[in-house]
Motif scaffolding. Structure first.
Motif, PDB file in Angstrom:
ATOM      1  N   SER A 142       0.820  -1.214   0.000  1.00  0.00           N
ATOM      2  CA  SER A 142       0.000   0.000   0.000  1.00  0.00           C
ATOM      3  C   SER A 142       0.855   1.265   0.000  1.00  0.00           C
ATOM      4  CB  SER A 142      -0.918   0.009   1.222  1.00  0.00           C
ATOM      5  OG  SER A 142      -0.147   0.054   2.424  1.00  0.00           O
ATOM      6  N   TYR A 143       2.076   1.154   0.460  1.00  0.00           N
ATOM      7  CA  TYR A 143       2.964   2.328   0.492  1.00  0.00           C
ATOM      8  C   TYR A 143       3.192   2.877  -0.911  1.00  0.00           C
ATOM      9  CZ  TYR A 143       7.130   5.169   1.332  1.00  0.00           C
ATOM     10  OH  TYR A 143       8.018   6.209   1.401  1.00  0.00           O
ATOM     11  N   PHE A 144       3.231   1.993  -1.908  1.00  0.00           N
ATOM     12  CA  PHE A 144       3.491   2.413  -3.292  1.00  0.00           C
ATOM     13  C   PHE A 144       2.189   2.607  -4.076  1.00  0.00           C
ATOM     14  CE2 PHE A 144       7.063  -0.179  -1.858  1.00  0.00           C
ATOM     15  CZ  PHE A 144       8.116   0.704  -2.041  1.00  0.00           C
ATOM     16  N   ARG A 145       1.038   2.445  -3.404  1.00  0.00           N
ATOM     17  CA  ARG A 145      -0.241   2.588  -4.093  1.00  0.00           C
ATOM     18  C   ARG A 145      -1.060   3.691  -3.436  1.00  0.00           C
ATOM     19  NH1 ARG A 145       1.715  -2.461  -4.518  1.00  0.00           N
ATOM     20  NH2 ARG A 145       1.498  -3.516  -6.547  1.00  0.00           N
ATOM     21  N   GLU A 146      -2.024   3.315  -2.567  1.00  0.00           N
ATOM     22  CA  GLU A 146      -2.856   4.350  -1.977  1.00  0.00           C
ATOM     23  C   GLU A 146      -2.067   5.312  -1.092  1.00  0.00           C
ATOM     24  OE1 GLU A 146      -4.007   0.385   0.131  1.00  0.00           O
ATOM     25  OE2 GLU A 146      -3.426   1.078  -1.882  1.00  0.00           O
ATOM     26  N   GLY A 147      -0.938   4.855  -0.585  1.00  0.00           N
ATOM     27  CA  GLY A 147      -0.107   5.730   0.252  1.00  0.00           C
ATOM     28  C   GLY A 147       0.503   6.879  -0.511  1.00  0.00           C
ATOM     29  N   THR A 148       0.548   6.791  -1.826  1.00  0.00           N
ATOM     30  CA  THR A 148       1.187   7.851  -2.616  1.00  0.00           C
ATOM     31  C   THR A 148       0.209   8.963  -2.989  1.00  0.00           C
ATOM     32  OG1 THR A 148       0.711   6.740  -4.721  1.00  0.00           O
ATOM     33  CG2 THR A 148       2.777   6.170  -3.610  1.00  0.00           C
ATOM     34  N   VAL A 149      -1.066   8.787  -2.646  1.00  0.00           N
ATOM     35  CA  VAL A 149      -2.056   9.807  -3.002  1.00  0.00           C
ATOM     36  C   VAL A 149      -1.682  11.130  -2.336  1.00  0.00           C
ATOM     37  CG1 VAL A 149      -4.470  10.501  -2.830  1.00  0.00           C
ATOM     38  CG2 VAL A 149      -3.877   8.108  -3.307  1.00  0.00           C
ATOM     39  N   GLY A 150      -1.526  12.178  -3.124  1.00  0.00           N
ATOM     40  CA  GLY A 150      -1.179  13.492  -2.601  1.00  0.00           C
ATOM     41  C   GLY A 150       0.305  13.728  -2.439  1.00  0.00           C
ATOM     42  N   SER A 151       1.112  12.684  -2.591  1.00  0.00           N
ATOM     43  CA  SER A 151       2.566  12.849  -2.437  1.00  0.00           C
ATOM     44  C   SER A 151       3.181  13.268  -3.769  1.00  0.00           C
ATOM     45  CB  SER A 151       3.209  11.554  -1.950  1.00  0.00           C
ATOM     46  OG  SER A 151       3.051  10.523  -2.901  1.00  0.00           O
ATOM     47  N   GLN A 152       4.372  13.873  -3.675  1.00  0.00           N
ATOM     48  CA  GLN A 152       5.070  14.335  -4.871  1.00  0.00           C
ATOM     49  C   GLN A 152       6.363  13.538  -5.035  1.00  0.00           C
ATOM     50  OE1 GLN A 152       5.638  18.592  -4.829  1.00  0.00           O
ATOM     51  NE2 GLN A 152       3.615  18.963  -3.905  1.00  0.00           N
ATOM     52  N   GLY A 153       6.525  12.952  -6.185  1.00  0.00           N
ATOM     53  CA  GLY A 153       7.749  12.214  -6.482  1.00  0.00           C
ATOM     54  C   GLY A 153       8.075  11.131  -5.492  1.00  0.00           C
ATOM     55  N   PRO A 154       7.122  10.221  -5.199  1.00  0.00           N
ATOM     56  CA  PRO A 154       7.399   9.169  -4.221  1.00  0.00           C
ATOM     57  C   PRO A 154       8.532   8.258  -4.677  1.00  0.00           C
ATOM     58  CG  PRO A 154       5.383   8.684  -5.429  1.00  0.00           C
ATOM     59  CD  PRO A 154       5.772  10.070  -5.797  1.00  0.00           C
ATOM     60  N   ILE A 155       9.250   7.703  -3.705  1.00  0.00           N
ATOM     61  CA  ILE A 155      10.365   6.806  -3.982  1.00  0.00           C
ATOM     62  C   ILE A 155       9.828   5.509  -4.595  1.00  0.00           C
ATOM     63  CG2 ILE A 155      10.345   5.661  -1.733  1.00  0.00           C
ATOM     64  CD1 ILE A 155      13.574   6.766  -3.374  1.00  0.00           C
ATOM     65  N   SER A 156      10.593   4.910  -5.489  1.00  0.00           N
ATOM     66  CA  SER A 156      10.200   3.624  -6.068  1.00  0.00           C
ATOM     67  C   SER A 156      10.766   2.490  -5.231  1.00  0.00           C
ATOM     68  CB  SER A 156      10.719   3.516  -7.500  1.00  0.00           C
ATOM     69  OG  SER A 156      12.135   3.416  -7.508  1.00  0.00           O
ATOM     70  N   ARG A 157      10.159   1.313  -5.340  1.00  0.00           N
ATOM     71  CA  ARG A 157      10.675   0.173  -4.573  1.00  0.00           C
ATOM     72  C   ARG A 157      12.114  -0.173  -4.960  1.00  0.00           C
ATOM     73  NH1 ARG A 157       8.880  -3.692  -1.171  1.00  0.00           N
ATOM     74  NH2 ARG A 157       6.636  -3.296  -1.416  1.00  0.00           N
ATOM     75  N   PRO A 158      12.482  -0.183  -6.263  1.00  0.00           N
ATOM     76  CA  PRO A 158      13.879  -0.500  -6.585  1.00  0.00           C
ATOM     77  C   PRO A 158      14.887   0.488  -5.985  1.00  0.00           C
ATOM     78  CG  PRO A 158      12.507  -0.721  -8.538  1.00  0.00           C
ATOM     79  CD  PRO A 158      11.658  -0.083  -7.503  1.00  0.00           C
ATOM     80  N   ASP A 159      14.473   1.750  -5.769  1.00  0.00           N
ATOM     81  CA  ASP A 159      15.386   2.755  -5.218  1.00  0.00           C
ATOM     82  C   ASP A 159      15.371   2.802  -3.692  1.00  0.00           C
ATOM     83  OD1 ASP A 159      16.296   3.572  -7.663  1.00  0.00           O
ATOM     84  OD2 ASP A 159      14.930   5.291  -7.822  1.00  0.00           O
ATOM     85  N   LEU A 160      14.421   2.100  -3.070  1.00  0.00           N
ATOM     86  CA  LEU A 160      14.230   2.247  -1.631  1.00  0.00           C
ATOM     87  C   LEU A 160      15.438   1.778  -0.830  1.00  0.00           C
ATOM     88  CD1 LEU A 160      12.374   3.065   0.660  1.00  0.00           C
ATOM     89  CD2 LEU A 160      11.342   0.780   0.590  1.00  0.00           C
ATOM     90  N   ALA A 161      16.031   0.657  -1.213  1.00  0.00           N
ATOM     91  CA  ALA A 161      17.165   0.125  -0.450  1.00  0.00           C
ATOM     92  C   ALA A 161      18.324   1.115  -0.443  1.00  0.00           C
ATOM     93  CB  ALA A 161      17.615  -1.212  -1.035  1.00  0.00           C
ATOM     94  N   VAL A 162      18.620   1.713  -1.590  1.00  0.00           N
ATOM     95  CA  VAL A 162      19.712   2.690  -1.669  1.00  0.00           C
ATOM     96  C   VAL A 162      19.370   3.930  -0.855  1.00  0.00           C
ATOM     97  CG1 VAL A 162      21.069   4.152  -3.216  1.00  0.00           C
ATOM     98  CG2 VAL A 162      20.421   1.832  -3.927  1.00  0.00           C
ATOM     99  N   ALA A 163      18.109   4.382  -0.936  1.00  0.00           N
ATOM    100  CA  ALA A 163      17.700   5.575  -0.199  1.00  0.00           C
ATOM    101  C   ALA A 163      17.778   5.340   1.313  1.00  0.00           C
ATOM    102  CB  ALA A 163      16.280   5.976  -0.600  1.00  0.00           C
ATOM    103  N   LEU A 164      17.444   4.136   1.752  1.00  0.00           N
ATOM    104  CA  LEU A 164      17.559   3.812   3.174  1.00  0.00           C
ATOM    105  C   LEU A 164      19.017   3.810   3.619  1.00  0.00           C
ATOM    106  CD1 LEU A 164      14.855   1.010   3.404  1.00  0.00           C
ATOM    107  CD2 LEU A 164      14.860   3.125   4.747  1.00  0.00           C
ATOM    108  N   GLN A 165      19.897   3.279   2.786  1.00  0.00           N
ATOM    109  CA  GLN A 165      21.314   3.306   3.108  1.00  0.00           C
ATOM    110  C   GLN A 165      21.813   4.742   3.206  1.00  0.00           C
ATOM    111  OE1 GLN A 165      23.413   0.598   3.822  1.00  0.00           O
ATOM    112  NE2 GLN A 165      24.667   2.330   4.518  1.00  0.00           N
ATOM    113  N   GLN A 166      21.363   5.587   2.298  1.00  0.00           N
ATOM    114  CA  GLN A 166      21.718   7.000   2.332  1.00  0.00           C
ATOM    115  C   GLN A 166      21.229   7.651   3.639  1.00  0.00           C
ATOM    116  OE1 GLN A 166      23.835   8.458   0.032  1.00  0.00           O
ATOM    117  NE2 GLN A 166      22.493   9.198  -1.610  1.00  0.00           N
TER     118      GLN A 166
END
Length: 584
Positions: free
Chosen positions: A258-282
């Protein structure tokens, strides 16, 4: 406190009930006449205050009247902890501002003047939470009540960790008003604290730092396999390994679809699942850089606006809006996935606000027969030495010595069964000192025969033998080298398990006695170092500070610890027998 007042940990019986009321200041608006009922308490809309929305909060606190079948002494708390935690849960779940402090709420919702060192007001970094007004929607009340029901139903350990993370998240959100670096770090730690406690990680040797691992592997080259494995397991048991990976893996495991679906309603430029691991490391790297070197959050992340991800060093990184939404989602998942129980055995009294554990005066426990053994004897000896210091050395008014015969009679039975001198010494020292200071009418049956049988235990330089000599005035016949080693060993190990603590007066005496031995040996510099050590180890002693200040650059005079540390001695000291002060 929120979980305690639900009676989850109470036995059946009567309750004290106390109704707490408070005003919560918020940007959340509900229709007049509408109330929000939750398992914690009820919220009523009320007249606002200078553009701030207000909710009247009512919480019914319950406490056991007869915990464990005995009359309780705790009727109710002041209610502050309940109100603050309820406000934090409301703020977290509804993603709004909600606090009992109108000034804080007003500052957080400011749309004009950012704080010193912050480029913009909080509403420019995180969506919704700091908007001037957030209007409630149908279903908000039911959703909040369902979340709180799940939260309160969790097993205690999981609930406590969830509340810590919720508080951390809310505090981190508030810090966007004055310290963006700390705010970003707190968002990360709100997730990290869950990972460190509940990820079920079992460290492997490959998780250990590669450079350290290589050094240890080389040292173990040629060792038997079972021995090498035991060494590696011992190293891993005492290290926090793979912390960044554990943080990343835990976070990813708690990101629902749901984080990548209904959770993105109203958000701008949400992170993608493939990029999430790198973003968490950052995110973890940014947190570590701030914690360890106070390095600022990359400026790319402080740009006003709500894009949830941007590039830092050509790698995806989470902005405040992105990290805030992610942390909130993960904590929510942690709560929803937890097992709930209706009742649980838990000593909740230790968690009540204002309750702290303090050490009782030795007179209340030093002679207690409960649990007395060679393992508890060092603590009993330390307590008796406190009494000796007050009553015999410092001659404090009304200071008394406790009658130790209840435990010394037990010591007479236990000492012969102990094979090591190190096990016997604390008991023997108690036995010896009590009989030296007490009158003959207080002597135990086997005194002095038992002491004479093990008298040789006092020959080596140990801290127990030292205090036995010190208190009774017997001369110390150990060499300077032995005394220096005793001094070093004692201060290195005094806070370890089963160590005897002799108190600051006797500790200072030890330092000054070793200083005098050095003076006699012509080591003035070392003697001065030990005097300085004594002052810094006992900084509340005016006498020690005055003595040090009076020293000149000329050769040191005799260092007499009794003249420095103690009041004028009576003619009978140190062989005084203050039997009139003994408790019977």
């Amino acid at each position: 406190m929120l979980q305690i007042i639900t009676e989850k940990f109470f036995a059946p019986g009567e309750r004290y009930e106390t109704l707490h009321r408070a005003i919560l200041y918020t940007n959340y608006r509900v229709m007049r006449g509408e109330k929000i009922t939750t398992p914690i308490g009820t919220l009523f809309p009320s007249t606002g205050l200078q553009s701030l929305g207000t909710l009247t909060c009512e919480i019914l606190e319950k406490q056991e009247k007869y915990p464990e079948g005995k009359p309780g002494v705790f009727v109710a708390t002041l209610g502050d902890d309940l109100i603050n935690d309820f406000a934090a849960v409301i703020s977290f779940f509804l993603n709004v501002t909600c606090t009992p402090d109108p000034d804080l709420t007003r500052r957080l919702l400011s749309q004009e003047r950012p704080s010193l060192g912050v480029e913009a007001v909080p509403s420019r970094f995180i969506q919704r939470m700091f908007d001037r007004e957030v209007h409630g929607k149908d279903g908000d009340a039911d959703a909040l009540s369902a979340f709180i029901t799940q939260l309160l139903g969790l097993e205690r350990k999981r609930f406590a960790q969830a509340m810590r993370s919720i508080r951390q998240f809310v505090i981190g959100s508030h810090r966007t008003a004055d310290d963006l670096n700390l705010a970003y770090t707190l968002f990360v730690t709100s997730i990290e604290s869950l990972a460190q406690t509940f990820d079920g990680h079992v460290a492997e040797w490959a998780d250990y730092d590669a450079r350290k691992r290589s050094t240890i592997d080389k040292a173990l080259d040629g060792a038997a396999d079972n021995m090498a494995d035991r060494v590696r397991k011992a190293v891993l048991a005492n290290e926090h390994v793979a912390m960044a990976r554990r943080f990343r893996d835990f976070a990813i495991a708690h990101v629902d679809s749901s984080y990548f679906r209904e959770g993105t309603v109203g958000s701008q430029g949400p992170i993608s699942r493939p990029d999430l691991a790198v973003a968490l490391q950052q995110a973890y790297t940014i947190r570590s850089a701030y914690v360890h070197t106070l390095r600022d959050v990359p400026r790319e992340l402080t740009i006003q606006g709500f894009p949830e991800a941007t590039d830092v060093d050509d790698k995806p990184a989470l902005s405040f809006a992105g990290l805030s939404r992610l942390a909130r989602h993960i904590i929510m998942q942690f709560v929803w996935r937890g097992r709930t129980v209706e009742h649980e055995n838990f000593d909740y009294r230790k968690e009540l606000p204002g309750i702290v554990n303090v050490s009782l005066s030795p007179e209340y426990w030093v002679a207690s027969t409960g649990g007395f053994s060679h393992q508890s004897a060092p603590m009993r000896l330390g307590g008796f030495l406190q009494q000796i210091t007050s009553a015999v050395l410092l001659k404090h008014k009304d200071a008394k010595l406790t009658d130790l015969r209840p435990i010394l009679n037990m010591a007479e039975e236990q000492i012969p069964g102990l094979s090591k001198a190190s096990q016997r010494l604390p008991m023997l020292t108690l036995y010896f000192l009590f009989h030296q200071l007490a009158g003959a009418e207080f002597h135990c049956k086997q005194w002095p025969a038992l002491f004479e049988q093990y008298k040789s235990d006092f020959d080596p330089p140990t801290i127990e033998s030292f205090v036995a000599h010190l208190v009774t005035g017997h001369p110390l016949e150990w060499s300077l080298v032995e005394m220096e080693e005793l001094h070093k060993t004692y201060f290195r190990s005094r806070h370890t398990a089963l160590a005897t603590k002799i108190g600051v007066v006797m500790e200072s005496a030890l330092s000054l006695i070793v200083a005098e031995l050095n003076r006699k040996a012509g080591n003035d510099a070392r003697a001065r170092d030990l005097i300085a050590f004594a002052v810094e180890a006992y900084p509340s002693s005016t006498a020690l500070r005055d003595y040090e200040a009076a020293l000149t650059s000329s050769d040191l005079a005799e260092i007499d610890w009794t003249k420095i540390l103690l009041p004028s001695r009576s003619a009978t000291w140190p062989n005084a027998t203050p039997d009139q002060d003994l408790r019977s």
